[in-house]
Motif scaffolding. Structure first.
Motif, PDB file in Angstrom:
ATOM      1  N   VAL A 125       0.831  -1.261  -0.083  1.00 28.81           N
ATOM      2  CA  VAL A 125      -0.176   0.001   0.019  1.00 28.81           C
ATOM      3  C   VAL A 125       0.913   1.419   0.079  1.00 28.81           C
ATOM      4  CG1 VAL A 125      -1.959  -1.150   1.320  1.00 28.81           C
ATOM      5  CG2 VAL A 125      -0.430  -0.073   2.481  1.00 28.81           C
ATOM      6  N   VAL A 126       0.475   2.252  -0.662  1.00 24.28           N
ATOM      7  CA  VAL A 126       1.161   3.379  -0.833  1.00 24.28           C
ATOM      8  C   VAL A 126       0.376   4.485   0.009  1.00 24.28           C
ATOM      9  CG1 VAL A 126       1.995   5.502  -2.125  1.00 24.28           C
ATOM     10  CG2 VAL A 126       2.223   2.833  -2.887  1.00 24.28           C
ATOM     11  N   ILE A 127       0.990   5.242   1.251  1.00 27.61           N
ATOM     12  CA  ILE A 127       0.228   6.204   1.845  1.00 27.61           C
ATOM     13  C   ILE A 127       0.847   7.575   1.271  1.00 27.61           C
ATOM     14  CG2 ILE A 127       0.467   7.263   4.187  1.00 27.61           C
ATOM     15  CD1 ILE A 127       0.954   4.429   5.198  1.00 27.61           C
ATOM     16  N   TYR A 131       3.560  10.040   4.527  1.00 27.76           N
ATOM     17  CA  TYR A 131       3.416   9.043   5.375  1.00 27.76           C
ATOM     18  C   TYR A 131       3.518   9.395   6.815  1.00 27.76           C
ATOM     19  CZ  TYR A 131       8.482   8.999   5.530  1.00 27.76           C
ATOM     20  OH  TYR A 131       9.823   9.537   5.635  1.00 27.76           O
ATOM     21  N   TYR A 132       3.951  10.636   7.054  1.00 30.87           N
ATOM     22  CA  TYR A 132       4.001  11.225   8.569  1.00 30.87           C
ATOM     23  C   TYR A 132       3.247  12.210   8.603  1.00 30.87           C
ATOM     24  CZ  TYR A 132       6.947  14.521   5.910  1.00 30.87           C
ATOM     25  OH  TYR A 132       7.383  15.625   5.082  1.00 30.87           O
ATOM     26  N   ASN A 133       2.943  12.798   9.774  1.00 31.07           N
ATOM     27  CA  ASN A 133       2.081  13.928  10.091  1.00 31.07           C
ATOM     28  C   ASN A 133       2.925  14.990  10.134  1.00 31.07           C
ATOM     29  OD1 ASN A 133       0.053  15.599  11.063  1.00 31.07           O
ATOM     30  ND2 ASN A 133      -0.200  14.676  12.920  1.00 31.07           N
ATOM     31  N   PRO A 134       2.763  15.930   8.936  1.00 30.70           N
ATOM     32  CA  PRO A 134       3.349  17.245   8.878  1.00 30.70           C
ATOM     33  C   PRO A 134       3.259  18.139   9.756  1.00 30.70           C
ATOM     34  CG  PRO A 134       1.947  16.879   7.111  1.00 30.70           C
ATOM     35  CD  PRO A 134       1.789  15.693   7.822  1.00 30.70           C
ATOM     36  N   LEU A 135       1.859  17.823  10.498  1.00 29.12           N
ATOM     37  CA  LEU A 135       1.355  18.971  11.278  1.00 29.12           C
ATOM     38  C   LEU A 135       2.060  18.806  12.937  1.00 29.12           C
ATOM     39  CD1 LEU A 135      -2.430  18.825  10.374  1.00 29.12           C
ATOM     40  CD2 LEU A 135      -0.555  20.435   9.821  1.00 29.12           C
TER      41      LEU A 135
END
Length: 166
Positions: A125-127, A131-135
């Motif tokens: 699967v491609v996230i 893939y990380y939370n930039p916030l």
């Protein structure tokens, strides 16, 4: 996190001919973590799986009963997102609304033809777009917990990715 998610499934299905002893696996899905590959901001997760009765995946039309859009099992692959907090340890990543971040997928229908329904393969699967939370200030060290559900609603073991550092 408002994320556009793409699903790519790479399946290698082991079909055993009638002259060979067929492989047997437990009826519930069993998964193992294979790999994580960072692709700029998106990421690809690969897991291997087995399923003894071959009832993995959903058809596009599987949207009633337990698979209806308002039910938990409308999706059958769940990837929970965690971040390392220096003070608290591992914590669930949160979106702007304060909800836990879980990436949801519908693995396509996979039941093989023939008498031996045992399945063995790899799901990728491609996230995306991230893939990380930039916030989050804690998103430089993350991990995922993953589980898979078959059409009989058997839930797989829960696996963890290795620690991922950006």
């Amino acid at each position: 996190m408002n994320t556009k998610i793409s699903l790519f499934v790479l399946i290698s299905i082991v079909l055993i001919s009638s002259c060979l002893k067929p492989e047997t696996f437990p009826l519930e899905p069993i998964i193992k973590f294979d790999s994580f590959t960072a692709l700029t901001d998106s990421g690809e997760i690969a897991i291997s799986f087995t399923d003894g009765d071959g009832d993995l995946g959903l058809r596009e039309g599987d949207t009633t009963g337990e698979f209806s859009i308002d039910k938990v099992y409308h999706h059958n692959l769940f990837i929970d997102y965690f971040e390392k907090d220096d003070n608290l340890g591992w914590v669930r990543g949160k979106d702007l609304a304060g909800n836990d971040i879980t990436f949801l997928y519908r693995v396509p229908y996979l039941t093989p033809n023939g008498n031996n329904k045992a399945l063995k393969g790899i799901i990728k699967v491609v996230i995306e777009p991230s893939y990380y939370n930039p916030l989050s200030a804690n998103s430089d060290t993350i991990k995922y917990q993953i589980r898979l559900v078959d059409r009989s609603l058997n839930v797989s073991n829960t696996i963890e990715s290795p620690v991922i550092t950006r």
